[in-house]
Design an enzyme around this catalytic site. Structure first.
Site, PDB file in Angstrom:
ATOM      1  CE  LYS A 114      13.233 -31.801   9.653  1.00 22.59           C
ATOM      2  NZ  LYS A 114      13.122 -31.909  11.119  1.00 22.59           N
TER       3      LYS A 114
ATOM      4  CG  ASN B 250      14.533 -34.720   6.437  1.00 24.03           C
ATOM      5  OD1 ASN B 250      14.251 -34.644   5.246  1.00 24.03           O
ATOM      6  ND2 ASN B 250      13.890 -35.522   7.266  1.00 24.03           N
TER       7      ASN B 250
ATOM      8  CG  PHE C 209       8.817 -36.093   4.349  1.00 23.24           C
ATOM      9  CD1 PHE C 209       8.285 -34.859   4.023  1.00 23.24           C
ATOM     10  CD2 PHE C 209       9.417 -36.246   5.591  1.00 23.24           C
ATOM     11  CE1 PHE C 209       8.351 -33.796   4.919  1.00 23.24           C
ATOM     12  CE2 PHE C 209       9.498 -35.185   6.493  1.00 23.24           C
ATOM     13  CZ  PHE C 209       8.958 -33.959   6.144  1.00 23.24           C
TER      14      PHE C 209
ATOM     15  CG  ASP D 102      13.028 -31.661  16.612  1.00 21.64           C
ATOM     16  OD1 ASP D 102      13.792 -32.266  15.827  1.00 21.64           O
ATOM     17  OD2 ASP D 102      12.532 -32.208  17.619  1.00 21.64           O
TER      18      ASP D 102
ATOM     19  CB  THR E 173      16.560 -29.165   8.796  1.00 19.23           C
ATOM     20  OG1 THR E 173      16.237 -30.537   8.615  1.00 19.23           O
ATOM     21  CG2 THR E 173      16.096 -28.388   7.597  1.00 19.23           C
TER      22      THR E 173
ATOM     23  CE  LYS F 252       3.339 -32.298   5.042  1.00 13.75           C
ATOM     24  NZ  LYS F 252       4.589 -33.061   4.988  1.00 13.75           N
TER      25      LYS F 252
HETATM   26  P1  IMP Z   1      12.754 -34.451  12.992  1.00 15.27           P
HETATM   27  O1  IMP Z   1      13.170 -35.023  14.316  1.00 15.27           O
HETATM   28  O2  IMP Z   1      12.145 -33.122  13.106  1.00 15.27           O
HETATM   29  O3  IMP Z   1      13.828 -34.523  11.973  1.00 15.27           O
HETATM   30  O4  IMP Z   1      11.587 -35.338  12.379  1.00 15.27           O
HETATM   31  C1  IMP Z   1      11.074 -36.449  13.010  1.00 15.27           C
HETATM   32  C2  IMP Z   1      10.419 -37.393  12.056  1.00 15.27           C
HETATM   33  O5  IMP Z   1       9.057 -37.006  11.961  1.00 15.27           O
HETATM   34  C3  IMP Z   1      10.934 -37.469  10.634  1.00 15.27           C
HETATM   35  O6  IMP Z   1      11.960 -38.378  10.488  1.00 15.27           O
HETATM   36  C4  IMP Z   1       9.710 -37.941   9.886  1.00 15.27           C
HETATM   37  O7  IMP Z   1       9.590 -39.334   9.975  1.00 15.27           O
HETATM   38  C5  IMP Z   1       8.598 -37.317  10.678  1.00 15.27           C
HETATM   39  N1  IMP Z   1       8.118 -36.087  10.061  1.00 15.27           N
HETATM   40  C6  IMP Z   1       8.629 -34.840  10.211  1.00 15.27           C
HETATM   41  N2  IMP Z   1       7.902 -33.973   9.490  1.00 15.27           N
HETATM   42  C7  IMP Z   1       6.939 -34.694   8.885  1.00 15.27           C
HETATM   43  C8  IMP Z   1       5.885 -34.346   7.990  1.00 15.27           C
HETATM   44  O8  IMP Z   1       5.681 -33.186   7.599  1.00 15.27           O
HETATM   45  N3  IMP Z   1       5.117 -35.363   7.595  1.00 15.27           N
HETATM   46  C9  IMP Z   1       5.280 -36.643   8.004  1.00 15.27           C
HETATM   47  N4  IMP Z   1       6.249 -37.013   8.801  1.00 15.27           N
HETATM   48  C10 IMP Z   1       7.073 -36.044   9.254  1.00 15.27           C
END
Ligand code: IMP
Length: 205
Positions: free
Chosen positions: A15, A12, A156, A71, A10, A180
């Site tokens: 994350k 991000n 976040f 994801d 990842t 959390k």
């Molecule tokens: P990704 O596609 O897994 O990168 O994440 C999708 C989106 O879900 C991210 O851009 C965040 O906006 C949201 N997201 C992912 N994990 C969390 C979390 O633990 N809390 C709140 N929002 C999350």
């Protein structure tokens, strides 16, 4: 005991911080930083498993080492399960966390904050790809509801508008990070993944 080294797939940083904290107590896993020169992987899959697989495979191929990806999607019942796999770009390509929260609250504005209309859940798929092509994954979920207004400054993404059922009404953004992780989708997915990996035959490491 030899530790299984996993490259974090990842990109991000929010994350990455959470995954690192969740797995910090694992004695069998060691996380390796994502090489900065590897380009971000486009999430073109139709499911969380597909997207996690795309990310883990790309980093495994780039490094020759086992790689782990996360994801995550937020499913809101009143929106037919949206934003789901599109959670990162709900308000459009390049959307910020705040843009996505505004869009979500806007879509739910007409609904009452009671009776289950704002029911939602986070799901995380945590997936490892090994250099021999083998894959292992685990999933974690948390049920909750979307609040009427954002509350809290922690976490976040959608954390300021997600109140887990297992809590006391606070949003994830109002909780400590330990609180959390104890009940979150990501905490559950990575703890389950660590267990599955620990039970694998060692010749696969
Ligand atoms: P990704 O596609 O897994 O990168 O994440 C999708 C989106 O879900 C991210 O851009 C965040 O906006 C949201 N997201 C992912 N994990 C969390 C979390 O633990 N809390 C709140 N929002 C999350």
């Amino acid at each position: 005991m030899s530790r299984l080294a996993l490259v974090l797939a990842t990109a991000n940083p929010d994350k990455v911080a959470e995954i690192t904290a969740i797995l910090s107590t694992s004695e069998s896993l060691e996380l390796l930083a994502r090489p900065a020169e590897v380009e971000e992987v486009e999430e073109t899959g139709a499911t969380l498993v597909e997207n996690a697989g795309l990310k883990a495979r790309a980093l495994c191929v780039a490094t020759g080492k086992a790689a782990v990806a996360d994801d995550t999607g937020l499913e809101v019942d009143a929106l037919g399960g949206a934003p789901g796999v599109y959670s990162a770009r709900f308000a459009g390509e390049g959307a910020t966390y705040a843009d996505n929260v505004v869009k979500l609250l806007g879509e739910l504005a007409a609904l009452a904050d009671e009776g289950g209309e704002r029911r939602a859940r986070f799901t995380t798929v945590a997936l490892v790809t090994f250099p021999d092509g083998q894959e292992v994954w685990a999933q974690g979920n948390v049920e909750g509801r979307i609040t009427a207004e954002p509350r809290g400054t922690g976490g976040f993404g959608y954390d300021p508008v997600f109140a887990p059922d297992e809590g006391d009404g606070r949003t994830f953004a109002e909780m400590s990070i330990e609180e959390k992780h104890a009940c979150s989708h990501r905490g559950r997915a990575f703890r389950a993944l660590a267990k599955v990996l620990a039970e694998r035959p060692t010749d696969r490491m």
